[in-house]
Motif scaffolding. Sequence first.
Motif, mmCIF file in Angstrom:
data_model
loop_
_atom_site.group_PDB
_atom_site.id
_atom_site.type_symbol
_atom_site.label_atom_id
_atom_site.label_comp_id
_atom_site.label_asym_id
_atom_site.label_seq_id
_atom_site.Cartn_x
_atom_site.Cartn_y
_atom_site.Cartn_z
ATOM 1 N N LEU A 146 -7.001 1.986 -9.374
ATOM 2 C CA LEU A 146 -7.520 2.993 -8.450
ATOM 3 C C LEU A 146 -7.469 4.372 -9.093
ATOM 4 O O LEU A 146 -6.622 4.632 -9.954
ATOM 5 C CB LEU A 146 -6.681 3.007 -7.164
ATOM 6 C CG LEU A 146 -6.514 1.678 -6.438
ATOM 7 C CD1 LEU A 146 -5.559 1.846 -5.263
ATOM 8 C CD2 LEU A 146 -7.855 1.139 -5.964
ATOM 9 N N MET A 166 -10.975 2.206 0.380
ATOM 10 C CA MET A 166 -10.719 1.684 -0.963
ATOM 11 C C MET A 166 -11.948 1.838 -1.858
ATOM 12 O O MET A 166 -11.834 2.097 -3.051
ATOM 13 C CB MET A 166 -10.304 0.214 -0.893
ATOM 14 C CG MET A 166 -8.896 -0.018 -0.385
ATOM 15 S SD MET A 166 -7.615 0.567 -1.518
ATOM 16 C CE MET A 166 -7.649 -0.738 -2.754
ATOM 17 N N LEU A 214 -3.405 5.623 1.630
ATOM 18 C CA LEU A 214 -2.791 4.291 1.622
ATOM 19 C C LEU A 214 -1.429 4.262 2.308
ATOM 20 O O LEU A 214 -0.943 3.194 2.689
ATOM 21 C CB LEU A 214 -2.622 3.793 0.181
ATOM 22 C CG LEU A 214 -3.887 3.378 -0.558
ATOM 23 C CD1 LEU A 214 -3.582 3.157 -2.039
ATOM 24 C CD2 LEU A 214 -4.475 2.109 0.053
ATOM 25 N N ASP A 221 0.821 -1.200 0.000
ATOM 26 C CA ASP A 221 0.000 0.000 0.000
ATOM 27 C C ASP A 221 0.862 1.260 0.000
ATOM 28 O O ASP A 221 0.599 2.220 -0.734
ATOM 29 C CB ASP A 221 -0.918 0.022 1.233
ATOM 30 C CG ASP A 221 -1.854 -1.164 1.284
ATOM 31 O OD1 ASP A 221 -2.169 -1.732 0.218
ATOM 32 O OD2 ASP A 221 -2.281 -1.540 2.388
ATOM 33 N N PHE A 257 -11.756 2.914 -5.858
ATOM 34 C CA PHE A 257 -11.706 1.688 -6.651
ATOM 35 C C PHE A 257 -12.392 1.875 -8.009
ATOM 36 O O PHE A 257 -13.525 2.345 -8.087
ATOM 37 C CB PHE A 257 -12.391 0.564 -5.870
ATOM 38 C CG PHE A 257 -12.427 -0.771 -6.570
ATOM 39 C CD1 PHE A 257 -11.423 -1.703 -6.366
ATOM 40 C CD2 PHE A 257 -13.476 -1.105 -7.421
ATOM 41 C CE1 PHE A 257 -11.467 -2.937 -6.992
ATOM 42 C CE2 PHE A 257 -13.523 -2.330 -8.063
ATOM 43 C CZ PHE A 257 -12.508 -3.242 -7.840
ATOM 44 N N ALA A 261 -7.958 -4.095 -0.865
ATOM 45 C CA ALA A 261 -9.186 -4.123 -1.659
ATOM 46 C C ALA A 261 -10.189 -5.110 -1.076
ATOM 47 O O ALA A 261 -11.380 -4.807 -0.957
ATOM 48 C CB ALA A 261 -8.868 -4.475 -3.105
#
Length: 313
Positions: A187, A143, A121, A104, A147, A132
């Motif tokens: 992302l 997330m 993150l 991350d 996402f 995720a």
Amino acid sequence: MSLSIETLPPVRGTLTPNRPMDTLSWLRVGGPAEMLFQPADLQDLQDFLTALDPAVPVFPIGVCSNLIIRDGGLDGVVVRFGRGFNGIEVLDNSRIRAGVGALDAHVARKAAQAGIDLAFLRTIPGAIGGAAKMNAGCYGTYMADVFIEAEAITRSGQRITLKPADMGFAYRSTALPDGMILTSVTLQGNAGEAEAIEQKMTEALAKREATQPTKERSCGSTFRNPAGYSSTGQADDTHELKAWKVIDDAGMRGASIGGAQMSEMHSNFLINKGGASAADLENLGELVRKRVSENSGITLVWEIMRVGKPAAQ
């Protein structure tokens, strides 16, 4: 069914029978994986799953930063993602694609260099696949907020693309079916100045150092904050009812069993002070849940996953 290298499909990666998991685990606990598979790349993983007996359980892991692996270990095949799954690719000025094995923090830094704000993150331990799957988040961003899509492989070896609706994002969780293995995640963050994003991450790290036992072996928050949240958890840092508070109220800050302890610094952090077994950690967590329930009537929900078998008696 007993697994051996000879009875499993051929691979280009590595198969290791009866691999102890404690050295791979963030908490340094865990019995052996019946078979540990480290695929060379995506095709290696797909070929293996396509040919594998459907009765054999498969469990994917990253760096085990949100996992207690019980002392009896894990049956079946444990898939661990390494170099073939940790690439990070900037797609444009707002999107980035990362292999599930990418940390991350590395994704946050690479994004910042490209002027993409995924700063939240930076302070989340672990890899993108686990983030995720667990809808990880902090400081009001999850997330689910960033996402776009994920690539995945089904237990039968079929490659598929998952959109947000397929993930079933909820507070600290998703609805991915057992056997579904994420392989990469795309992302999208807000565009910004690289220096400003770097400064934001520096400040977040300093805040974390000041309030959390970052030098100890822990998986971060042990229990979800009580009460309901939206799928993106926007109320996470403003809601009055926190897990640490109800743990404190039950007198469990600093409580210990064996080498396991609820941190004195942050009572919702379960730490391995040294020599803890998985049973010590899980039993302490369950004792905390019991005491909190007795004291306040609140049932704490584990945020850390517990998997595998207890040690044989």
